[in-house]
Write an enzyme that holds these catalytic residues in place. Structure first.
Site, PDB file in Angstrom:
ATOM      1  N   TYR A 120      -2.392   5.628  -5.294  1.00  0.00           N
ATOM      2  CA  TYR A 120      -3.499   6.531  -5.634  1.00  0.00           C
ATOM      3  C   TYR A 120      -2.836   7.734  -6.290  1.00  0.00           C
ATOM      4  O   TYR A 120      -1.714   8.079  -5.930  1.00  0.00           O
ATOM      5  CB  TYR A 120      -4.207   7.018  -4.364  1.00  0.00           C
ATOM      6  CG  TYR A 120      -4.835   5.949  -3.520  1.00  0.00           C
ATOM      7  CD1 TYR A 120      -6.028   5.342  -3.899  1.00  0.00           C
ATOM      8  CD2 TYR A 120      -4.254   5.566  -2.306  1.00  0.00           C
ATOM      9  CE1 TYR A 120      -6.619   4.370  -3.100  1.00  0.00           C
ATOM     10  CE2 TYR A 120      -4.849   4.600  -1.507  1.00  0.00           C
ATOM     11  CZ  TYR A 120      -6.035   4.006  -1.901  1.00  0.00           C
ATOM     12  OH  TYR A 120      -6.618   3.059  -1.120  1.00  0.00           O
ATOM     13  N   THR A 170      -5.027   2.247  -8.058  1.00  0.00           N
ATOM     14  CA  THR A 170      -6.370   2.027  -7.501  1.00  0.00           C
ATOM     15  C   THR A 170      -7.286   3.118  -8.035  1.00  0.00           C
ATOM     16  O   THR A 170      -7.036   4.309  -7.830  1.00  0.00           O
ATOM     17  CB  THR A 170      -6.327   2.050  -5.960  1.00  0.00           C
ATOM     18  OG1 THR A 170      -5.448   1.010  -5.530  1.00  0.00           O
ATOM     19  CG2 THR A 170      -7.704   1.824  -5.361  1.00  0.00           C
ATOM     20  N   SER A 182       0.842  -1.198   0.000  1.00  0.00           N
ATOM     21  CA  SER A 182       0.000   0.000   0.000  1.00  0.00           C
ATOM     22  C   SER A 182       0.874   1.243   0.000  1.00  0.00           C
ATOM     23  O   SER A 182       1.903   1.286   0.672  1.00  0.00           O
ATOM     24  CB  SER A 182      -0.890   0.003   1.255  1.00  0.00           C
ATOM     25  OG  SER A 182      -1.500   1.264   1.411  1.00  0.00           O
ATOM     26  N   HIS A 231     -12.913  -3.021  -3.647  1.00  0.00           N
ATOM     27  CA  HIS A 231     -12.152  -2.502  -2.506  1.00  0.00           C
ATOM     28  C   HIS A 231     -12.617  -3.155  -1.194  1.00  0.00           C
ATOM     29  O   HIS A 231     -12.670  -2.519  -0.148  1.00  0.00           O
ATOM     30  CB  HIS A 231     -12.312  -0.979  -2.425  1.00  0.00           C
ATOM     31  CG  HIS A 231     -11.104  -0.238  -1.921  1.00  0.00           C
ATOM     32  ND1 HIS A 231     -10.386   0.625  -2.701  1.00  0.00           N
ATOM     33  CD2 HIS A 231     -10.487  -0.224  -0.703  1.00  0.00           C
ATOM     34  CE1 HIS A 231      -9.398   1.157  -1.979  1.00  0.00           C
ATOM     35  NE2 HIS A 231      -9.430   0.644  -0.768  1.00  0.00           N
ATOM     36  N   LYS A 273      -6.607  -1.449 -10.562  1.00  0.00           N
ATOM     37  CA  LYS A 273      -7.353  -2.132  -9.492  1.00  0.00           C
ATOM     38  C   LYS A 273      -8.654  -1.380  -9.186  1.00  0.00           C
ATOM     39  O   LYS A 273      -8.626  -0.169  -8.920  1.00  0.00           O
ATOM     40  CB  LYS A 273      -6.495  -2.170  -8.223  1.00  0.00           C
ATOM     41  CG  LYS A 273      -7.190  -2.734  -6.983  1.00  0.00           C
ATOM     42  CD  LYS A 273      -6.219  -2.851  -5.832  1.00  0.00           C
ATOM     43  CE  LYS A 273      -6.834  -3.491  -4.605  1.00  0.00           C
ATOM     44  NZ  LYS A 273      -7.593  -2.560  -3.769  1.00  0.00           N
TER      45      LYS A 273
HETATM   46  C1  LIG Z   1      -7.837  -2.685   6.330  1.00  0.00           C
HETATM   47  C2  LIG Z   1      -7.814  -2.556   4.842  1.00  0.00           C
HETATM   48  C3  LIG Z   1      -6.984  -1.610   4.253  1.00  0.00           C
HETATM   49  C4  LIG Z   1      -6.943  -1.484   2.859  1.00  0.00           C
HETATM   50  N1  LIG Z   1      -6.073  -0.590   2.300  1.00  0.00           N
HETATM   51  C5  LIG Z   1      -5.999  -0.470   0.946  1.00  0.00           C
HETATM   52  C6  LIG Z   1      -5.064   0.413   0.334  1.00  0.00           C
HETATM   53  O1  LIG Z   1      -4.275   1.082   0.997  1.00  0.00           O
HETATM   54  N2  LIG Z   1      -5.070   0.485  -1.031  1.00  0.00           N
HETATM   55  C7  LIG Z   1      -5.912  -0.269  -1.817  1.00  0.00           C
HETATM   56  O2  LIG Z   1      -5.883  -0.172  -3.048  1.00  0.00           O
HETATM   57  N3  LIG Z   1      -6.783  -1.131  -1.250  1.00  0.00           N
HETATM   58  C8  LIG Z   1      -6.841  -1.255   0.095  1.00  0.00           C
HETATM   59  N4  LIG Z   1      -7.710  -2.152   0.657  1.00  0.00           N
HETATM   60  C9  LIG Z   1      -8.525  -3.037  -0.220  1.00  0.00           C
HETATM   61  C10 LIG Z   1      -7.783  -4.344  -0.496  1.00  0.00           C
HETATM   62  O3  LIG Z   1      -6.646  -4.137  -1.307  1.00  0.00           O
HETATM   63  C11 LIG Z   1      -8.676  -5.363  -1.222  1.00  0.00           C
HETATM   64  O4  LIG Z   1      -9.207  -4.775  -2.397  1.00  0.00           O
HETATM   65  C12 LIG Z   1      -9.829  -5.911  -0.377  1.00  0.00           C
HETATM   66  O5  LIG Z   1      -9.474  -5.969   0.988  1.00  0.00           O
HETATM   67  C13 LIG Z   1     -10.222  -7.307  -0.893  1.00  0.00           C
HETATM   68  O6  LIG Z   1     -11.282  -7.846  -0.171  1.00  0.00           O
HETATM   69  P1  LIG Z   1     -11.092  -8.891   1.037  1.00  0.00           P
HETATM   70  O7  LIG Z   1     -10.618  -8.083   2.207  1.00  0.00           O
HETATM   71  O8  LIG Z   1     -12.450  -9.442   1.239  1.00  0.00           O
HETATM   72  O9  LIG Z   1     -10.074  -9.918   0.617  1.00  0.00           O
HETATM   73  C14 LIG Z   1      -7.761  -2.297   2.050  1.00  0.00           C
HETATM   74  C15 LIG Z   1      -8.600  -3.254   2.648  1.00  0.00           C
HETATM   75  C16 LIG Z   1      -8.622  -3.396   4.026  1.00  0.00           C
HETATM   76  C17 LIG Z   1      -9.497  -4.448   4.629  1.00  0.00           C
END
Ligand SMILES: Cc1cc2nc3c(=O)[nH]c(=O)nc-3n(C[C@H](O)[C@H](O)[C@H](O)COP(=O)(O)O)c2cc1C
Length: 342
Positions: A127, A153, A105, A241, A217
């Site tokens: 981002y 993203t 991230s 997301h 993404k």
């Molecule tokens: C706590 C948390 C933080 C996240 N931070 C980011 C991030 O910084 N950038 C991003 O593109 N997606 C972020 N995501 C989304 C994840 O990359 C991913 O798309 C998503 O968690 C997939 O679903 P799942 O948690 O059911 O596996 C985050 C998700 C969670 C749960």
């Protein structure tokens, strides 16, 4: 009710993490409709297995941007150091040992150089800000530290509203756990807010600026997937997301086949959202994904540091191998099309 180790991870994380951290990991946007529907998107599919096939020797590996690996990678997530003091380093060490890719991230709490020193193969998630030039130092640091791709993203023009019963996580964590790879004072710079005007031209800008392949993404629609590929994306990542942005966004399992059709093999297609077990991995491959990404599952495993994430990779591999054998699949290519048409 399933009682596998993987199935217990969420409950274990809820019991062991400080309440605001657990809530942040688990929550979805608004009424959490998309977040809670995600796992069902996979478990509601029905598979039609092959039989009378020799499944003594099977190969679950897939190719992602030219590298052979297990069919899952680690999705980008913030706050890994709030889950375990070793944070991204523990995630990276275990993921390097599993031979798969970690997407870091842009808000990570560990420097790119330290993550890269674990030997993990890693991609940067970015981002873009309103003033694109402000992203340049972060991108340069990632390139210098050996990032192999940029994951843009695109589902976050603004951060989706989330409701919270506990104190907000931002009020209880050390700010040093976040965004250590940006220049100091970045957030206060004019133009640092997330871009509201992202377009296909940004893919070109990113690729030209970094010399790296660009993965997009947060795509759910076939027409958008086509636009990404036309703009030069090397992979399209079907994601909502984790239900944390537009609540009521359709499940990724339901959107995946349309995107796979639209892309037609001209780029790779990844998917995330609610993948929790080996059967989910097989189901995503059966629906045409080239690979899946895991968001919350490795965060829950990270409660036990590197050992937890190592076990996650091991358990998921064992479950995926079993699912392949039971479905008569000797390879990821065999798994395609195992899903019964609705
Ligand atoms: C706590 C948390 C933080 C996240 N931070 C980011 C991030 O910084 N950038 C991003 O593109 N997606 C972020 N995501 C989304 C994840 O990359 C991913 O798309 C998503 O968690 C997939 O679903 P799942 O948690 O059911 O596996 C985050 C998700 C969670 C749960």
């Amino acid at each position: 009710m399933s009682q596998t180790w993987l199935a217990q991870l969420e409950q274990q994380a809820r019991q062991r993490l400080p309440a605001p951290v657990a809530e942040y990991l688990m929550q979805g946007a608004r009424d959490s409709i998309s977040a809670s529907e995600a796992p069902g998107g996979w478990s509601q599919q029905r598979l039609v297995p092959h039989v009378l096939r020799d499944v003594t020797n099977i190969d679950v590996s897939v190719s992602m941007l030219g590298r052979s690996q297990v069919p899952w990678g680690i999705a980008p997530t913030t706050l890994q150091r709030a889950v375990h003091p070793d944070g991204e380093l523990a995630m990276a060490r275990a993921t390097a040992a599993a031979g798969t890719v970690m997407v870091v991230s842009s808000n990570a709490g560990t420097s790119f150089a330290d993550i890269a020193a674990t030997g993990v193969r890693w991609w940067l998630q970015a981002y873009l800000p309103s003033d694109r030039t402000l992203a340049a130092p972060l991108l340069a640091r990632a390139v210098e530290a050996g990032a192999e791709a940029i994951v843009l993203t695109v589902d976050t023009p603004v951060v989706g509203t989330k409701y919270s019963s506990d104190p907000l996580v931002w009020d209880v964590i050390d700010p040093k756990m976040l965004r250590v790879n940006f220049d100091p004072g970045y957030e206060d710079a004019p133009g640092a807010e997330k871009a509201l005007d992202l377009g296909p031209h940004d893919l070109d800008w990113l690729a030209g600026h970094t010399g790296l392949p660009v993965v997009v993404k947060g795509v759910l629609r076939p027409d958008d997937a086509r636009r990404c590929v036309q703009a030069g994306a090397k992979a399209v990542w079907v994601s909502n997301h984790g239900g944390r942005q537009l609540d009521r966004a359709a499940s990724t399992a339901s959107c995946l086949p349309g995107v796979v059709d639209a892309v037609g093999g001209t780029a790779e297609v990844y998917v995330d959202g609610g993948v929790r077990c080996g059967l989910d991995v097989l189901t995503a491959l059966a629906l045409g994904a080239d690979a899946v990404f895991l968001g919350r599952l490795p965060l829950y495993a990270l409660v036990d540091g590197e050992a937890g994430v190592t076990r996650l990779h091991d358990e998921l591999r064992a479950e995926t191998v079993e699912a392949f054998r039971l479905s008569g699949s000797r390879s990821a290519a065999d798994a395609r099309g195992l899903v019964r048409a609705p």
